[in-house]
Design a protein around this motif. Structure first.
Motif, mmCIF file in Angstrom:
data_model
loop_
_atom_site.group_PDB
_atom_site.id
_atom_site.type_symbol
_atom_site.label_atom_id
_atom_site.label_comp_id
_atom_site.label_asym_id
_atom_site.label_seq_id
_atom_site.Cartn_x
_atom_site.Cartn_y
_atom_site.Cartn_z
ATOM 1 N N VAL A 1 0.775 -1.321 -0.014
ATOM 2 C CA VAL A 1 0.075 0.030 -0.088
ATOM 3 C C VAL A 1 0.873 1.192 0.062
ATOM 4 O O VAL A 1 1.604 1.411 0.806
ATOM 5 N N ILE A 2 0.643 2.220 -1.016
ATOM 6 C CA ILE A 2 1.311 3.357 -1.198
ATOM 7 C C ILE A 2 0.355 4.483 -0.455
ATOM 8 O O ILE A 2 -0.769 4.636 -0.964
ATOM 9 N N GLN A 3 0.816 5.380 0.729
ATOM 10 C CA GLN A 3 0.047 6.480 0.850
ATOM 11 C C GLN A 3 0.631 7.551 1.024
ATOM 12 O O GLN A 3 1.871 7.693 1.154
ATOM 13 N N LYS A 4 0.044 8.712 0.446
ATOM 14 C CA LYS A 4 0.919 9.755 0.447
ATOM 15 C C LYS A 4 -0.131 11.000 0.946
ATOM 16 O O LYS A 4 -1.569 10.861 0.941
ATOM 17 N N TYR A 5 0.535 11.850 1.906
ATOM 18 C CA TYR A 5 -0.518 12.946 2.847
ATOM 19 C C TYR A 5 0.355 14.021 2.847
ATOM 20 O O TYR A 5 1.496 14.074 3.226
ATOM 21 N N LYS A 6 -0.323 14.928 2.778
ATOM 22 C CA LYS A 6 0.258 16.522 2.896
ATOM 23 C C LYS A 6 -0.691 17.128 4.071
ATOM 24 O O LYS A 6 -1.690 17.347 4.114
ATOM 25 N N ASN A 7 0.253 17.662 5.145
ATOM 26 C CA ASN A 7 -0.362 18.275 6.254
ATOM 27 C C ASN A 7 -1.132 19.482 5.956
ATOM 28 O O ASN A 7 -0.808 20.378 5.063
ATOM 29 N N LYS A 8 -2.252 19.770 6.461
ATOM 30 C CA LYS A 8 -3.069 21.082 6.590
ATOM 31 C C LYS A 8 -3.712 21.389 5.097
ATOM 32 O O LYS A 8 -4.044 22.713 4.897
ATOM 33 N N THR A 9 -3.558 20.529 4.037
ATOM 34 C CA THR A 9 -4.098 20.680 2.812
ATOM 35 C C THR A 9 -5.300 19.923 2.240
ATOM 36 O O THR A 9 -6.005 20.123 1.206
ATOM 37 N N GLY A 10 -5.526 18.918 2.949
ATOM 38 C CA GLY A 10 -6.602 17.961 2.715
ATOM 39 C C GLY A 10 -6.148 16.978 1.612
ATOM 40 O O GLY A 10 -6.978 16.260 1.117
ATOM 41 N N TYR A 11 -4.792 16.953 1.289
ATOM 42 C CA TYR A 11 -4.318 15.929 0.132
ATOM 43 C C TYR A 11 -3.983 14.542 0.960
ATOM 44 O O TYR A 11 -3.076 14.481 1.733
ATOM 45 N N LYS A 12 -4.697 13.432 0.405
ATOM 46 C CA LYS A 12 -4.587 12.100 0.757
ATOM 47 C C LYS A 12 -4.614 11.440 -0.586
ATOM 48 O O LYS A 12 -5.568 11.365 -1.438
#
Length: 103
Positions: free
Chosen positions: A73-84
């Motif tokens: 599973v590849i997960q990407k997340y950026k804090n405070k931007t709502g990007y998941k």
């Protein structure tokens, strides 16, 4: 003890006759034979690494089955931007049996 180091699917594998090896997907049907390029050959005390002599070495393998690797599973997340973003991957693999090493 005769064994060879072969290039298989972007990696190097140590193989001897009768070994079962899992490689990245190789084109071919189950039951067909493939030839793997040898990088090193060890035959008792004699070690062969010269490219001129290795060109004569034939490492043959029989394709047993095509299968797929475990799911990652590849997960990407950026804090405070709502990007998941979430993505899965399963590698295509081929299981082969080494049938011969002919020098």
């Amino acid at each position: 003890m005769v064994y060879a180091i072969v290039r298989a699917g972007g990696r190097q594998e140590k193989v001897s006759v009768g070994d079962f090896v899992t490689l990245n997907r190789v084109a071919g049907e189950a039951g067909s034979t493939i030839e793997l390029p040898a990088l090193l050959l060890v035959d008792g005390d004699k070690v062969t690494s010269a490219s001129a002599e290795l060109a004569k070495v034939k490492v043959t393998a029989e394709i047993l089955e095509d299968l797929r690797g475990p799911k990652i599973v590849i997960q990407k997340y950026k804090n405070k931007t709502g990007y998941k973003k979430r993505q899965g991957h399963r590698q295509d693999l081929t299981k082969v049996k080494i049938t011969g090493i002919n020098a």
